[in-house]
Design a protein around this motif. Structure first.
Motif, short mmCIF file in Angstrom:
data_model
loop_
_atom_site.label_atom_id
_atom_site.label_comp_id
_atom_site.label_asym_id
_atom_site.label_seq_id
_atom_site.Cartn_x
_atom_site.Cartn_y
_atom_site.Cartn_z
N ALA A 107 21.17 36.64 32.76
CA ALA A 107 22.14 35.97 33.62
C ALA A 107 23.36 36.87 33.71
CB ALA A 107 22.51 34.62 33.04
N LEU A 108 23.59 37.43 34.90
CA LEU A 108 24.70 38.35 35.07
C LEU A 108 25.79 37.68 35.90
CD1 LEU A 108 21.81 40.28 35.84
CD2 LEU A 108 23.47 41.82 34.82
N THR A 109 27.00 37.75 35.40
CA THR A 109 28.14 37.22 36.15
C THR A 109 28.97 38.41 36.61
OG1 THR A 109 28.14 35.26 34.77
CG2 THR A 109 30.13 35.68 36.05
N VAL A 110 29.19 38.47 37.91
CA VAL A 110 30.01 39.56 38.43
C VAL A 110 31.27 38.97 39.04
CG1 VAL A 110 30.14 41.58 39.91
CG2 VAL A 110 27.91 40.82 39.05
N LYS A 111 32.39 39.38 38.51
CA LYS A 111 33.67 38.92 39.01
C LYS A 111 34.24 40.00 39.91
CE LYS A 111 37.99 36.98 37.52
NZ LYS A 111 39.17 37.78 37.35
N ASN A 112 34.79 39.58 41.04
CA ASN A 112 35.40 40.54 41.95
C ASN A 112 36.91 40.50 41.83
OD1 ASN A 112 36.24 42.19 43.98
ND2 ASN A 112 35.34 41.00 45.67
N SER A 113 37.47 41.49 41.16
CA SER A 113 38.93 41.58 41.04
C SER A 113 39.52 42.54 42.07
CB SER A 113 39.33 42.05 39.65
OG SER A 113 38.99 41.08 38.70
N LEU A 114 38.70 42.98 43.01
CA LEU A 114 39.22 43.85 44.06
C LEU A 114 39.91 42.99 45.12
CD1 LEU A 114 35.98 46.00 44.58
CD2 LEU A 114 37.92 46.53 43.10
N SER A 115 40.52 43.67 46.08
CA SER A 115 41.16 42.92 47.16
C SER A 115 40.25 42.87 48.39
CB SER A 115 42.49 43.58 47.51
OG SER A 115 42.28 44.95 47.74
N VAL A 116 39.03 43.35 48.24
CA VAL A 116 38.08 43.34 49.37
C VAL A 116 36.76 42.72 48.90
CG1 VAL A 116 39.03 45.38 50.53
CG2 VAL A 116 37.32 45.69 48.74
N ASP A 117 35.94 42.31 49.85
CA ASP A 117 34.60 41.78 49.52
C ASP A 117 33.77 42.86 48.85
OD1 ASP A 117 35.30 39.48 50.86
OD2 ASP A 117 33.95 39.80 52.56
N THR A 118 32.89 42.42 47.98
CA THR A 118 31.92 43.36 47.43
C THR A 118 30.61 42.63 47.17
OG1 THR A 118 31.68 45.21 45.88
CG2 THR A 118 32.49 43.15 44.94
N THR A 119 29.59 43.37 46.77
CA THR A 119 28.33 42.80 46.30
C THR A 119 27.82 43.75 45.22
OG1 THR A 119 26.66 44.02 47.57
CG2 THR A 119 27.74 42.18 48.71
N VAL A 120 26.91 43.26 44.38
CA VAL A 120 26.29 44.15 43.40
C VAL A 120 24.78 43.98 43.44
CG1 VAL A 120 26.16 44.88 41.01
CG2 VAL A 120 28.32 44.07 41.93
#
Ligand code: C2O
Ligand code: CU
Ligand code: CU
Length: 512
Positions: A107-120
């Motif tokens: 179970a991977l949790t990815v948090k986006n702390s950038l100011s733009v959209d992302t995906t992993v």
């Protein structure tokens, strides 16, 4: 891009520091590496210890192995003391190496702390489409995304990276990528080096351009878009001119070409042979001895190199590979093609490891009786005619120069449906003038033939990315995997990231 724009405005002090630093830096860091190998002894500037991305192992929680990643902005010292604006996972550039075992529930949790959209995206993994991290699994700034699945495949060297619609190239270039290692019982018993960072070493290759203020330079010209972005400096695990002090005389290097567009032709400075033991999706049946290896973007190979002579040896990339070196476009792009010194290995203090690589490391699954549910032809196209006719100048590129079967990628269009738990044969054609590394999600396929001929043994194992030369048709045999979902697609595309972002991508669903 927004997340680095702050860094482009370098203040006067930083700039002065950079210029001072530049004066102290070995010329090898600042100048193109052309001809260096001829005039210098082996890598005098190669002093920076090779960074080993920290290992991120799962925290166990009720049968699930949990991993936390945060995509974040940061500053990275590629040239001390200059700070370069970058992005990374749990750090300023690249990310930790994720390690998983076949059979694990993760179970991977990815948090986006950038100011733009992302995906992993978990490149190379067989998993439900919703968990794949492609362009549909957008993580908005300030939010998190959960991806959970069972690791079903063989041991291998995979990776993860941003797969953001139209922004994959710029985000990976600034640092959003990392390695992912899958282990299994077999790989643990194969008599291969397995001590991470000691004799089992990640080697992530990425070429970059730096402006004179030390900031990363992405696309600046039309050729950058057409050829894909090529840089004049090569980072290994995020470091320029690194040195690996070998701790053992038998080293396993997990090579990952995480570059946007550059191919590498790898060779050791003394031409010593090495053994290729694995391709993208796992161990080869038998090790393959070679002295040179070409790697396209997104390809992985694992090699074993013997450094028991105690000498220093440079891992190099020779000019003459990929689209800038041997492609039909190379005449126009000669300036981007050159030799690179990549990684100096100093074996003076290495402890003896006299283990032998077994003659047979694994057995491939027997697919000879596989029933073929579908056959498809996919042609990788670039609208060269239109380009030469003025489309090039008129921005014709953005308007659909890059296509598969006549169509540029469209988020709203599913190109076809496959049936789960089945096999398909895909013929990948290349009527364009460039070489394209073709990648398919959710599968480890095998190459059946290149223009009707059987592939070389080192690429006859499990693959998820395959080089397709101009005028070549590569036939692959592909398992569709166990997951059905008619709503969420998987991607297939050229892994030159500017080609992908430019539209050389399609999507398919797998149905029950
Ligand atoms: Cu490595 Cu679709 O990606
Ligand atoms: Cu992928
Ligand atoms: Cu391409």
């Amino acid at each position: 891009m927004e997340s680095t724009s702050g860094g482009r405005q370098m203040n006067r002090t930083t700039r002065r520091k950079f210029l001072q630093a530049s004066a102290l830096l070995p010329a090898s860091l600042l100048l193109p590496a052309v001809g260096q190998s001829a005039t210098h002894s082996l890598g005098p500037g190669f002093k920076r210890p090779l960074p080993i991305p920290p290992l991120l192992e799962a925290t166990q929680n009720g049968g699930w192995g949990e991993y936390q990643l945060t995509a974040q902005q940061g500053m990275t010292r590629f040239f001390d003391p200059v700070e370069t604006a970058t992005i990374g996972f749990n750090g300023s550039y690249l990310g930790p190496t994720l390690r998983m075992k076949r059979g694990d529930q993760v179970a991977l949790t990815v948090k986006n702390s950038l100011s733009v959209d992302t995906t992993v995206h978990w490149h190379g993994m067989v998993l439900p489409a919703r968990m794949d991290g492609g362009p549909h699994q957008v993580i908005r700034p300030g939010t998190s995304w959960n991806s959970s699945f069972t690791v079903r495949q063989r041991a291998g060297t995979l990776f993860y990276h941003s797969h953001t619609h139209g922004q994959t190239g710029v985000q990976v270039y600034h640092g959003l990528a990392g390695m992912l290692i899958v282990d299994d019982d077999e790989s643990g018993q194969a008599g291969l080096p397995t001590e991470y960072g000691v004799d089992d070493v990640p080697v992530i290759l990425q070429d970059r351009d730096f402006a004179d203020d030390g900031q990363l330079q992405y696309l600046r010209s039309m050729p950058d878009r057409m050829m894909g972005k090529h840089g004049g400096q090569v980072l290994v695990n995020g470091a320029l001119a690194p040195l690996l002090k070998a701790q053992k005389t038998r080293l396993r290097l997990r090579l990952l070409n995480a570059s946007n567009a550059r191919f590498y032709r790898l060779q050791f400075s003394d031409g010593r042979p090495f053994q290729v033991i694995a391709s993208d999706g796992g161990l080869l049946q038998q090790p393959q001895a070679r002295t040179q290896l070409e790697m396209a973007p997104a390809e992985r190979f694992e090699i074993i190199v013997d450094v028991s002579d105690g000498k220093s040896v440079m891992l190099r990339s020779l000019a003459g590979s990929g689209n800038v070196g041997r492609g039909m476009m190379s005449m126009m792009m000669g300036g981007l093609d050159r030799d690179f010194d990549l990684l100096l290995i100093d074996a003076a203090g290495a402890k003896k490891d006299s283990a032998q690589t077994p003659a047979v490391m694994t057995r491939y699954d027997d697919w000879s009786q596989a029933e073929i549910a579908n056959r498809r032809q996919l042609d990788l196209e670039m609208g060269m005619g239109g380009m030469m006719g003025g489309g090039m100048m008129g921005g014709g590129f953005r308007g659909g120069m890059m296509r598969i079967n006549g169509q540029a990628f469209d988020m709203q269009r599913i190109d076809f449906a496959a049936k789960k738990d089945s096999f398909e044969i895909w013929d990948i054609g290349n009527p364009s003038m460039m070489i394209h590394p073709f990648h398919v999600h959710n599968t480890q396929f095998r190459i059946v033939s290149r223009n009707g001929k059987r592939p070389a043994a080192y690429e006859a194992g499990y693959k998820d990315t395959v080089v397709v030369e101009p005028s070549e048709t590569v036939r692959i045999l592909l398992p569709t995997g166990p997951y059905a979902d008619s709503q969420h697609p998987y991607m297939y595309h050229c892994h030159i990231l500017e080609h992908e972002d430019g539209g050389m991508m399609g999507q398919f669903v797998v149905e029950a």
